[in-house]
Design a protein around this motif. Structure first.
Motif, PDB file in Angstrom:
ATOM      1  N   LYS A   1      20.394 -37.189 -29.620  1.00 10.64           N
ATOM      2  CA  LYS A   1      19.339 -36.223 -29.316  1.00 10.64           C
ATOM      3  C   LYS A   1      19.466 -34.955 -30.155  1.00 10.64           C
ATOM      4  O   LYS A   1      18.590 -34.102 -30.141  1.00 10.64           O
ATOM      5  CB  LYS A   1      19.341 -35.884 -27.829  1.00 10.64           C
ATOM      6  CG  LYS A   1      20.566 -35.138 -27.359  1.00 10.64           C
ATOM      7  CD  LYS A   1      20.431 -34.719 -25.906  1.00 10.64           C
ATOM      8  CE  LYS A   1      21.596 -33.823 -25.541  1.00 10.64           C
ATOM      9  NZ  LYS A   1      21.499 -33.295 -24.182  1.00 10.64           N
TER      10      LYS A   1
ATOM     11  N   PHE B   1       9.651 -44.321 -26.012  1.00  8.41           N
ATOM     12  CA  PHE B   1       8.221 -44.128 -25.827  1.00  8.41           C
ATOM     13  C   PHE B   1       7.410 -45.384 -26.179  1.00  8.41           C
ATOM     14  O   PHE B   1       6.212 -45.416 -25.997  1.00  8.41           O
ATOM     15  CB  PHE B   1       7.703 -42.943 -26.649  1.00  8.41           C
ATOM     16  CG  PHE B   1       7.920 -43.090 -28.121  1.00  8.41           C
ATOM     17  CD1 PHE B   1       7.057 -43.834 -28.887  1.00  8.41           C
ATOM     18  CD2 PHE B   1       8.999 -42.474 -28.730  1.00  8.41           C
ATOM     19  CE1 PHE B   1       7.255 -43.973 -30.251  1.00  8.41           C
ATOM     20  CE2 PHE B   1       9.196 -42.604 -30.089  1.00  8.41           C
ATOM     21  CZ  PHE B   1       8.328 -43.363 -30.854  1.00  8.41           C
TER      22      PHE B   1
ATOM     23  N   ALA C   1      15.052 -33.040 -23.726  1.00  5.48           N
ATOM     24  CA  ALA C   1      16.457 -33.039 -24.147  1.00  5.48           C
ATOM     25  C   ALA C   1      17.201 -31.816 -23.625  1.00  5.48           C
ATOM     26  O   ALA C   1      18.426 -31.800 -23.597  1.00  5.48           O
ATOM     27  CB  ALA C   1      16.535 -33.073 -25.666  1.00  5.48           C
TER      28      ALA C   1
ATOM     29  N   MET D   1      18.258 -39.284 -43.175  1.00  2.00           N
ATOM     30  CA  MET D   1      18.550 -37.939 -42.680  1.00  2.00           C
ATOM     31  C   MET D   1      20.061 -37.772 -42.462  1.00  2.00           C
ATOM     32  O   MET D   1      20.640 -36.745 -42.807  1.00  2.00           O
ATOM     33  CB  MET D   1      17.821 -37.673 -41.355  1.00  2.00           C
ATOM     34  CG  MET D   1      16.315 -37.645 -41.437  1.00  2.00           C
ATOM     35  SD  MET D   1      15.664 -36.436 -42.613  1.00  2.00           S
ATOM     36  CE  MET D   1      16.215 -34.891 -41.890  1.00  2.00           C
TER      37      MET D   1
ATOM     38  N   THR E   1      10.670 -37.809 -31.894  1.00  2.98           N
ATOM     39  CA  THR E   1      10.428 -39.061 -32.619  1.00  2.98           C
ATOM     40  C   THR E   1       9.039 -39.631 -32.318  1.00  2.98           C
ATOM     41  O   THR E   1       8.508 -40.406 -33.106  1.00  2.98           O
ATOM     42  CB  THR E   1      11.495 -40.118 -32.267  1.00  2.98           C
ATOM     43  OG1 THR E   1      11.593 -40.211 -30.847  1.00  2.98           O
ATOM     44  CG2 THR E   1      12.842 -39.747 -32.827  1.00  2.98           C
ATOM     45  N   ASN E   2       8.456 -39.245 -31.181  1.00  2.29           N
ATOM     46  CA  ASN E   2       7.120 -39.732 -30.855  1.00  2.29           C
ATOM     47  C   ASN E   2       6.069 -38.854 -31.539  1.00  2.29           C
ATOM     48  O   ASN E   2       5.983 -37.658 -31.273  1.00  2.29           O
ATOM     49  CB  ASN E   2       6.915 -39.696 -29.338  1.00  2.29           C
ATOM     50  CG  ASN E   2       5.631 -40.384 -28.914  1.00  2.29           C
ATOM     51  OD1 ASN E   2       4.704 -40.537 -29.705  1.00  2.29           O
ATOM     52  ND2 ASN E   2       5.569 -40.789 -27.664  1.00  2.29           N
ATOM     53  N   PRO E   3       5.247 -39.457 -32.418  1.00  2.85           N
ATOM     54  CA  PRO E   3       4.252 -38.655 -33.166  1.00  2.85           C
ATOM     55  C   PRO E   3       3.291 -37.873 -32.270  1.00  2.85           C
ATOM     56  O   PRO E   3       2.765 -36.840 -32.686  1.00  2.85           O
ATOM     57  CB  PRO E   3       3.499 -39.697 -33.984  1.00  2.85           C
ATOM     58  CG  PRO E   3       4.349 -40.909 -34.003  1.00  2.85           C
ATOM     59  CD  PRO E   3       5.208 -40.877 -32.785  1.00  2.85           C
TER      60      PRO E   3
ATOM     61  N   HIS F   1      12.076 -44.779 -35.174  1.00  2.90           N
ATOM     62  CA  HIS F   1      12.558 -43.431 -34.871  1.00  2.90           C
ATOM     63  C   HIS F   1      11.802 -42.380 -35.682  1.00  2.90           C
ATOM     64  O   HIS F   1      12.381 -41.467 -36.256  1.00  2.90           O
ATOM     65  CB  HIS F   1      14.060 -43.319 -35.090  1.00  2.90           C
ATOM     66  CG  HIS F   1      14.831 -44.155 -34.122  1.00  2.90           C
ATOM     67  ND1 HIS F   1      14.789 -43.941 -32.773  1.00  2.90           N
ATOM     68  CD2 HIS F   1      15.620 -45.223 -34.311  1.00  2.90           C
ATOM     69  CE1 HIS F   1      15.529 -44.845 -32.163  1.00  2.90           C
ATOM     70  NE2 HIS F   1      16.044 -45.643 -33.069  1.00  2.90           N
ATOM     71  N   GLY F   2      10.500 -42.552 -35.724  1.00  5.75           N
ATOM     72  CA  GLY F   2       9.653 -41.554 -36.387  1.00  5.75           C
ATOM     73  C   GLY F   2       9.350 -41.866 -37.841  1.00  5.75           C
ATOM     74  O   GLY F   2       8.562 -41.159 -38.458  1.00  5.75           O
ATOM     75  N   PHE F   3       9.948 -42.903 -38.387  1.00  8.75           N
ATOM     76  CA  PHE F   3       9.712 -43.241 -39.802  1.00  8.75           C
ATOM     77  C   PHE F   3       8.882 -44.518 -39.891  1.00  8.75           C
ATOM     78  O   PHE F   3       9.276 -45.547 -39.347  1.00  8.75           O
ATOM     79  CB  PHE F   3      11.043 -43.403 -40.538  1.00  8.75           C
ATOM     80  CG  PHE F   3      11.802 -42.127 -40.656  1.00  8.75           C
ATOM     81  CD1 PHE F   3      11.624 -41.295 -41.747  1.00  8.75           C
ATOM     82  CD2 PHE F   3      12.657 -41.718 -39.647  1.00  8.75           C
ATOM     83  CE1 PHE F   3      12.304 -40.098 -41.841  1.00  8.75           C
ATOM     84  CE2 PHE F   3      13.341 -40.514 -39.731  1.00  8.75           C
ATOM     85  CZ  PHE F   3      13.164 -39.710 -40.833  1.00  8.75           C
TER      86      PHE F   3
ATOM     87  N   PRO G   1      13.572 -33.230 -38.870  1.00  8.97           N
ATOM     88  CA  PRO G   1      13.714 -34.479 -38.117  1.00  8.97           C
ATOM     89  C   PRO G   1      12.443 -35.303 -38.202  1.00  8.97           C
ATOM     90  O   PRO G   1      11.342 -34.773 -38.041  1.00  8.97           O
ATOM     91  CB  PRO G   1      13.939 -34.027 -36.667  1.00  8.97           C
ATOM     92  CG  PRO G   1      14.150 -32.567 -36.688  1.00  8.97           C
ATOM     93  CD  PRO G   1      13.713 -32.039 -38.017  1.00  8.97           C
ATOM     94  N   CYS G   2      12.583 -36.587 -38.480  1.00 12.44           N
ATOM     95  CA  CYS G   2      11.434 -37.500 -38.606  1.00 12.44           C
ATOM     96  C   CYS G   2      10.423 -36.984 -39.623  1.00 12.44           C
ATOM     97  O   CYS G   2       9.225 -37.233 -39.497  1.00 12.44           O
ATOM     98  CB  CYS G   2      10.747 -37.711 -37.254  1.00 12.44           C
ATOM     99  SG  CYS G   2      11.844 -38.311 -35.997  1.00 12.44           S
ATOM    100  N   ARG G   3      10.878 -36.226 -40.603  1.00 15.68           N
ATOM    101  CA  ARG G   3      10.046 -35.675 -41.689  1.00 15.68           C
ATOM    102  C   ARG G   3       8.995 -34.702 -41.158  1.00 15.68           C
ATOM    103  O   ARG G   3       7.967 -34.466 -41.800  1.00 15.68           O
ATOM    104  CB  ARG G   3       9.383 -36.833 -42.451  1.00 15.68           C
ATOM    105  CG  ARG G   3       9.104 -36.537 -43.919  1.00 15.68           C
ATOM    106  CD  ARG G   3       8.517 -37.715 -44.622  1.00 15.68           C
ATOM    107  NE  ARG G   3       8.099 -37.425 -45.994  1.00 15.68           N
ATOM    108  CZ  ARG G   3       6.968 -37.849 -46.535  1.00 15.68           C
ATOM    109  NH1 ARG G   3       6.118 -38.561 -45.825  1.00 15.68           N
ATOM    110  NH2 ARG G   3       6.670 -37.558 -47.783  1.00 15.68           N
TER     111      ARG G   3
ATOM    112  N   HIS H   1      14.605 -34.462 -28.357  1.00 14.95           N
ATOM    113  CA  HIS H   1      14.824 -33.218 -29.094  1.00 14.95           C
ATOM    114  C   HIS H   1      14.187 -33.224 -30.476  1.00 14.95           C
ATOM    115  O   HIS H   1      13.642 -32.212 -30.927  1.00 14.95           O
ATOM    116  CB  HIS H   1      16.338 -33.017 -29.204  1.00 14.95           C
ATOM    117  CG  HIS H   1      16.776 -31.721 -29.794  1.00 14.95           C
ATOM    118  ND1 HIS H   1      16.321 -30.508 -29.353  1.00 14.95           N
ATOM    119  CD2 HIS H   1      17.668 -31.443 -30.775  1.00 14.95           C
ATOM    120  CE1 HIS H   1      16.903 -29.537 -30.041  1.00 14.95           C
ATOM    121  NE2 HIS H   1      17.717 -30.082 -30.917  1.00 14.95           N
ATOM    122  N   ILE H   2      14.293 -34.363 -31.165  1.00  8.01           N
ATOM    123  CA  ILE H   2      13.809 -34.403 -32.551  1.00  8.01           C
ATOM    124  C   ILE H   2      12.383 -34.963 -32.643  1.00  8.01           C
ATOM    125  O   ILE H   2      11.901 -35.269 -33.719  1.00  8.01           O
ATOM    126  CB  ILE H   2      14.779 -35.165 -33.486  1.00  8.01           C
ATOM    127  CG1 ILE H   2      15.065 -36.568 -32.959  1.00  8.01           C
ATOM    128  CG2 ILE H   2      16.069 -34.395 -33.657  1.00  8.01           C
ATOM    129  CD1 ILE H   2      15.907 -37.420 -33.895  1.00  8.01           C
TER     130      ILE H   2
END
Lengths: 255, 280
Positions: free
Chosen positions: A234, A154, B225, A41, B262-264, A168-170, B48-50, B259-260
């Motif tokens: 953030k 988290f 955030a 990204m 990241t936690n599903p 980080h989400g990936f 963000p994070c797809r 903000h983005i």
């Protein structure tokens, strides 16, 4: 610039081709391999800029998203490097056929540098490899991801070996980690005609290790600039090291 | 596994400089609005994070048509000859997207989703174009209320050390404000445009007062955030206390989320809320 999907419906790879506006005689396809996850990204716009500069110099630049990444199809994370290489071979073959390119260079940043090295080693058509802030090995990449996965606020536990990690989400699957962990650029058997370059934003253990291993064969250039590709803020910011991108483009066009 | 949707790349806008991906369900849900997902800040259309890709494909699998695209100068879209006001440009390009989709897939109603600057864009497009029937905003405009300050002061005063630190930071903030560095020099092509200042709360409230009678529905999300300006669940309704949202706004406060997202778990919650907007 043209964007399109390549491959069968359930395995389509998203690709973007930046071509010279005027007929060019150099017939070189430059394949740009993205880094992984959050770094992808952060690097997307820098890659677009690099592709534009290359196209202006008469080169054809190919960007593509790995399977289950970016706009490419799939939600299940990649299972192995060999699966990834088979997909990439198809992409490069398709685009090379379409552009009639006679020379192929590969460029890769961070994780993308590992993939670029793998492509350079496996595909006979490739005659130039340009690493950018490269890891030395897949093990270094995994070590970096381990730190990132563990630092997420988290996460309730340390990343576990057999599980798919969310970096980080990936997602990063266990089998894929195992298969990339054994890869080391220093063990690659590049053809003697292969041009090897490494552009770095700062010196580190990896740049010194690659320089030490390849010696004068590796043309390493330091362009001091931002190189915190794995930084997560953030805001979701990007990185645009203008001077380094410009130098990388010139290095490729003069190779 | 057979996919329940297909995707195509679309080039549109002046000089075809804008790039987007249209996700088309194999079985379209009749009369449902089309979802447009806009850029979050400078991040390209993948999100963000797809998240934008996952959201588009999840909803396309449910029968909704979804379009996500890059504004000019972002992601894969080229630069445009529009003016210098970024907000106006984004609204103009969103309208171009709606025009294109109206012609191409006969869509006449739209829901727009955006995060951060995208949340602002979704709001402004809704005010400008009556085809917009739903707005999903994550970390959009926020304005401090008296309750916000009360919560903040209570937090700071909970310890003596905290109080001293609070006073020091306030003083430092006043002196540091004037010495902030400008953006680093860069070629024009590499410069990231500066976001315009937020309009006053009163102006935004006026916008909402226009949108509610039109039947526009809202999903409003604030993450942790935004703690600097948003620190309690119902602050949105306090900010716009003179707007009667009836039952047209669904507010979700996620203080645990970044903000983005990241936690599903958080992004899944958002996907469900946006799905609510698309169902009549």
């Amino acid at each position: 610039m043209s964007s399109f999907f390549i491959g069968p419906p359930d395995k389509q790879i998203f690709a973007v081709l930046s071509e010279p506006r005027q007929q060019s005689e150099n017939n070189t396809l430059v394949v740009l391999c993205y880094p992984f996850g959050q770094e992808y990204m952060r690097a997307h716009r820098a890659y677009r800029q690099l592709a534009n500069l290359l196209a202006r110099s008469g080169f054809t630049a190919l960007r593509f998203d790995y399977p289950a990444c970016g706009d490419s199809y799939g939600d299940v994370p990649l299972e192995s490097v060999s699966e990834l290489m088979a997909d990439l071979q198809r992409v490069v073959d398709t685009v090379q056929g379409r552009t009639q390119a006679t020379r192929v260079y590969v460029v890769g940043l961070r994780f993308g540098a590992l993939i670029a090295a793998k492509i350079a080693e496996q595909m006979p058509a490739v005659n130039g490899l340009f690493l950018w802030d490269s890891y030395t090995s897949g093990a270094d990449f995994i070590a970096d991801c381990t730190k990132q996965a563990a630092s997420q606020v988290f996460s309730s536990h340390e990343p576990r070996p057999g599980e798919t990690w969310s970096v980080h989400g990936f997602p990063l699957a266990a089998h894929f980690r195992d298969s990339i962990a054994t890869f080391d650029i220093r063990n690659c058997n590049f053809s003697s005609a292969m041009k090897l370059h490494h552009i770095i934003s700062h010196e580190n253990v990896a740049s010194r290790a690659l320089h030490q291993h390849f010696g004068v064969r590796l043309n390493q250039k330091l362009i001091l600039s931002n190189g915190d590709w794995n930084y997560v803020d953030k805001e979701g910011s990007i990185l645009m090291p203008a001077a380094l991108i410009s130098t990388l483009s010139k290095t490729i066009t003069r190779a | 596994m057979k996919l329940k949707y297909s995707e195509e790349v679309m080039h549109f806008g002046n000089d075809n400089n804008l790039v987007g991906i249209l996700s088309k369900p194999l079985e379209v849900m009749a009369k449902a609005p089309l979802l447009i997902i806009v850029n979050a800040g400078v991040l390209h259309r993948v999100g963000p994070c797809r998240f934008s890709v996952k959201l588009a494909r999840e909803l396309a699998s449910q029968g909704f048509t979804v379009f996500r695209f890059d504004y000019s100068g972002v992601g894969d879209s080229g630069f445009s000859a529009l003016g210098h006001d970024l907000q106006e440009n984004h609204t103009a390009e969103l309208i171009q997207a709606m025009d294109t989709l109206e012609n191409y897939v006969r869509a006449d109603r739209f829901v727009i989703h955006g995060l951060c600057s995208g949340a602002r864009d979704a709001f402004h497009a809704a005010v400008s174009d009556k085809r917009v029937v739903g707005v999903s905003q994550v970390d959009g405009y926020s304005y401090r209320t008296s309750k916000y300050y009360w919560i903040k002061v209570k937090e700071k005063l909970s310890s003596v050390g905290g109080f001293i630190g609070f006073v020091k930071r306030r003083i430092a903030a006043v002196f540091n404000r004037a010495s902030e560095d400008g953006p680093p020099s860069a070629t024009a092509e590499m410069t990231v445009a500066q976001w315009p200042d937020a309009p006053s709360c009163k102006i935004v409230a006026e916008g909402y007062r226009e949108l509610v009678p039109r039947g526009v529905r809202f999903v409003v999300v604030y993450t942790g955030a935004w703690q600097d300006t948003y620190n309690y669940e119902s602050q949105f309704f306090d900010m716009y206390s003179r707007v009667d949202f009836c039952k047209q706004a669904k507010l979700i406060y996620m203080p645990e989320s970044d903000h983005i997202m990241t936690n599903p778990i958080h992004s899944q919650q958002l996907t469900s809320a946006i799905s609510w907007l698309l169902h009549d």
